[in-house]
Design a protein around this motif. Structure first.
Motif, short mmCIF file in Angstrom:
data_model
loop_
_atom_site.label_atom_id
_atom_site.label_comp_id
_atom_site.label_asym_id
_atom_site.label_seq_id
_atom_site.Cartn_x
_atom_site.Cartn_y
_atom_site.Cartn_z
N VAL A 141 0.84 -1.20 0.00
CA VAL A 141 0.00 0.00 0.00
C VAL A 141 0.87 1.25 0.00
O VAL A 141 1.81 1.36 0.79
CB VAL A 141 -0.94 0.03 1.22
N GLY A 142 0.54 2.17 -0.91
CA GLY A 142 1.15 3.49 -0.92
C GLY A 142 0.19 4.48 -0.31
O GLY A 142 -1.01 4.44 -0.58
N VAL A 143 0.70 5.37 0.54
CA VAL A 143 -0.11 6.38 1.21
C VAL A 143 0.43 7.75 0.81
O VAL A 143 1.63 8.02 0.99
CB VAL A 143 -0.02 6.23 2.74
N ALA A 144 -0.43 8.61 0.28
CA ALA A 144 0.06 9.89 -0.23
C ALA A 144 -1.10 10.88 -0.38
O ALA A 144 -2.27 10.49 -0.31
CB ALA A 144 0.76 9.68 -1.58
N PRO A 145 -0.78 12.14 -0.63
CA PRO A 145 -1.84 13.13 -0.83
C PRO A 145 -2.46 13.11 -2.22
O PRO A 145 -3.37 13.90 -2.49
CB PRO A 145 -1.12 14.46 -0.58
#
Length: 405
Positions: A141-145
């Motif tokens: 999982v990538g978490v970003a704005p």
């Protein structure tokens, strides 16, 4: 309010599903093929197989040379679709804003509910735990704005990874990467950028945007924005994004084929598979396209557009056969053949008239679908396909969206 997007990417999805279905495969080099024979290509490889250099889209014969002890299994697309459905069901528990982009990838916009989940990173952890608990599969999982950075983040710590990329992290995490690693930059664009002296994403980010526009047109500004971590693309659920643009199936023969009967049987089998997918997913298509790959690997396509959209095998096959005949000659040897439907629209069985001959075909087709769903694909077989060669079932190419890392 700060925006938070998750990109969920299942790890070696097809191979991992096979390992879940057969626990004796766990920890072993599993290689999923369209068919477990030498003329096909690799659909997916477990991380154990990747250590030997095996990769998706590699010819099976090459994979066997690299990994002689690999466990080669035929693709089970029905199982992959079922596990994809289960994963999607899990993701929708966290937010209604879920956009599935392929059988093994999806974006989630958790803006506004991330605090309820303990923050964006904690939310990503909970997603991973829930997916594993429900399916036995791992995901990264990538978490970003935004979507762009979330996608790049999900690729950074595979398998079973979790990566946070904030806007302020872009210079340190993204800019040192080779320019070809920027999401959306293909091999040709990467080669052109390198020829311009832009080796890293940071080089691209610092390059004058007007010069990029001179070289790439409007895409130049998009490249500059992406290199600087800017992306305002929304996460759009299916009811807002619309349905699939196409459905297709293809098969690679075990030898180069120039027998018209064998080629027509393959077209019939592919047409039947595409039609079943259309009915299962509630779509009909108007444009039938045949893909032909010759023995020299050159590829051509031919299309026919129907007067009315269809999900019937017979109508798809007749259009596919006509399209194929417009190109094929006895001197042409075929390595791969495919059938696809575009110009799709949602709907049931379409308009009927009192004596509509299609109505009987619709009833028969759906009866066969029900039998196969209950007793398996081979429970009902057309007589003409009983004499098919041993090339086996077609390879499912879905909607043109392949499996990720």
């Amino acid at each position: 309010m700060p925006r938070w997007v998750l990109h969920v990417d299942m790890d070696a999805f097809f191979a991992s599903v096979e390992q879940v279905l057969d626990p004796t495969l766990a920890g072993r080099p599993v290689i999923v093929c369209g068919r477990a024979e030498e003329r096909g290509v690799v659909s997916a490889a477990s991380y154990e197989a990747r250590r030997y250099g095996v990769r998706s889209a590699m010819p099976t014969v090459q994979a066997k040379r690299l990994c002689p002890d690999g466990l080669f299994v035929s693709a089970n697309h029905r199982a992959y679709r079922e596990y994809s459905r289960r994963v999607l069901s899990v993701l929708k528990r966290f937010t209604p804003l879920v956009e599935q982009t392929s059988v093994d990838e999806a974006y989630l916009d958790i803006t506004g509910c991330e605090k309820l989940l303990g923050g964006p990173v904690a939310a990503a952890g909970k997603v991973k735990e829930a997916v594993r608990a429900e399916t036995g599969l791992t995901c990264s999982v990538g978490v970003a704005p935004n979507r762009l950075l979330a996608k790049m983040g999900s690729e950074m710590q595979k398998p079973d990874g979790l990566t946070l990329i904030r806007a302020e992290d872009v210079p340190g995490l993204i800019w040192p990467l080779p320019v070809g690693r920027l999401h959306g930059v293909g091999p040709r664009t990467a080669a052109k950028l390198r020829a311009m002296g832009l080796q890293t994403i940071g080089d691209l980010a610092r390059y004058p945007v007007d010069l990029l526009e001179r070289e790439f047109g409007v895409a130049g500004r998009h490249l500059h924005d992406a290199a600087n971590g800017r992306d305002d693309t929304p996460v759009t659920p299916p009811d807002e994004a619309g349905g699939p643009k196409s459905l297709s199936r293809e098969t690679t023969f075990s030898r180069d084929v120039d027998d018209p009967e064998e080629l027509e049987r393959a077209l019939l089998a592919l047409s039947e598979d595409v039609a079943a997918r259309l009915r299962r997913e509630g779509y009909r298509g108007r444009t039938v396209t045949v893909k032909i790959r010759r023995a020299d690997f050159s590829t051509v396509t031919r299309s026919r557009t129907l007067a009315t959209p269809t999900d019937l095998t017979e109508e798809i096959y007749e259009a596919a056969r006509s399209a194929f005949a417009s190109y094929w000659r006895p001197s042409v040897k075929v390595r791969l053949i495919g059938v696809g439907l575009t110009n799709l629209e949602a709907g049931g069985e379409g308009p009927r008239t009192l004596f509509d001959p299609r109505e009987k075909l619709q009833r028969v087709s759906r009866a066969v679908d029900r039998i196969r769903d209950r007793y398996g694909e081979r429970s009902v077989v057309r007589a003409r396909l009983l004499s098919r060669s041993r090339d086996g079932p077609p390879k499912d190419t879905g909607r043109g969206r392949g499996e990720g890392p």
